[in-house]
Structures are given as structure tokens and as C-alpha cells.
Design a protein around this motif. Sequence first.
Motif: not given
Length: 322
Positions: A105-108, A110-111, A287, A291, A294-295
Motif C-alpha cells: 500500500h501507499i503507506f507501505g 512511506v514505511g 516506525c 507501517l 499494519k498496512t
Amino acid sequence: MVGISDNIRGFVLAISSSVFIGSSFIIKKKGLKKAGAAGTRASEGGYSYLKEPCWWAGMITMFVGEAANFAAYAYAPAILVTPLGALSIIFSAVLAHFILDERLHIFGVVGCILCLVGSVAIVLHAPFEKDIESVKQVWHLATEPGFIVYTIVALAVVGILIFVYVPQYGQTHMVVYIGICSLMGSLTVMGVKAVAIALKLSFSGSNQFIYFQTWFFTILVIIFCVMQLIYLNKALDTFNTAVVSPVYYVMFTTLTIVASMIMFKEWDSQNASQIVTELCGFVTILCGTFLLHKTKDMGTSPTLSSPPYHRSRDSSPRQVEP
């Protein structure tokens, strides 16, 4: 200048290691899937993956990565080399997205960026490697009371996990398998660093293999590596690769830094500002891995709040606790 040069060598070797190791997770996972479809799965105690060429290709890739990682420990301190393993998470997650259809995912993304930022902070403020002239010096550090206590506690927890928790919770709680790998891994790194230093000194003209300590560390590294391999295979075969990689990294790196701090006392030569910056970099990496964790199912589950599940071949879905 020698310290800076050695740290750069260690940095380059650690980066190369991450590329190979991150790729090996995906190749081995494909091999485990093929072996599981034709025989008993690794998570159920089977070893049919040993006959699968794809799994061996992954192992070869992993061995190349581990060799580079091994060499990195000869030049740079563990607090620099180990956190750079976060880059293997990035390679693993990206490849899993394209090859295994495990959505990133996009938040991945970011991670992954957070992992990179944290790695840079640690690299820029890492301590220099101590000048060690004999493997006997490493032996002296390993036999000090603080590290002996750590070793006893780690082995005791591993024994409890294997004989008490694996039979009951191994298939549903990922932390059981990963905990075994991480605890053994922290001890393995200390042994690897000792052997790597012995090889480095031997190639420089000071033969360290005339000392029994070198062979003792070598035997321990082999035993611990085999145990890690067995339980890492179980974790990969049971749980999502995009979850195993970051969680394993977090636990393994945290325990390795603790073990290294106790044994080599690498922070003794640094001021408070450098130590805090390194810790902030490490927290940033944590952090990023959080991410990624959780994503991992965003966009693929019916609802974003749905818990992750693991489905066995002959049963209904079972809820998995990380």
C-alpha cells in the motif's frame, strides 16, 4: 582515516547484503509454495522444500547476502551494520508486491522511506570499529559477566519457546517463530563478528586459527545459523512475507544492538548527542517497519479493520496473532 575507511567498506558490504537477502525471501517463498503444493509444508514439519530448485536458488542468494554481511562485520561495528538490514525489508516488500501479489500500500511506501531515513541517520553517526588485534580480545569480551548473563537468558527463552510455545502457538502467533530466530540471531552476530575479525587478522598475516577460541566461535555460528534457518522457514511458510520480514528485522536488530552494546561496549566512545541521534534513527526505522506491518492488507481485505488470517489447506480461516 582508517576508521572512516573501514566504516565505508562495512557500509557498502551491508548494502549489498540487503539486496541479496531481501531478494532471497521472495525466491525461497516461491520455492516453499511449490514444495507445499506437492508435499508436506514446512510449517507442518515437512522438508520437501529441500527437493525444490527454486528454494535452493533462494538459499544461494541468501548465502551470498550473508557472506557480504559477514564481511561487513569485520570492518564496521554491529550498530552500523545491523540496522542497515532494513533495506532488505524494502527490497523484499517491493518484490513481494510484484512477484507474489502481496500488495504494498501507499503507506507501505512511506514505511520504506522512513526505513531509508533512519538508516541514513545511523550511518552518519555510527561509532568507529574498535582496534582488535587478536581473537583473544573478543573472547575476553564474550566471557565478561554482563554478556554471559545475556547469553544464558537468551538460550533459556529460546528453549521455552521451542518446547512450550511452538507446539501450542507456532501456527497462530508469528512472534514465537520470529522470537526464536531473533534471539539466536543476536548471539549469531556476536559469533560472526568474532570469526570475521579472526579471518581479517589472519589474512593480514596474524593467524588466528591457532587459537581454540576461533574454532569455538565458528562452531557456535554454524549451530545457531541452522536453528535460525529452520524456524525462519516455518515463519515464511506460515505467514505473509511482507509481515515476516519487518517483524523479524525489528526483533533481530533490537536484540543484536542490545547484545553488541553489552559485549563490545560500542557506545563508550560516543557522546550523548551521537547516541541519541542513533536511537532516533533506529526508532524511525521501527516506525517504517510498523507501517509496513499494519498496512500489508490494505486494499486486499474486505474491510480495513479486518484482522489478518492464515488459511491452511484443509481447514477454515484461523485468526493469526502477530
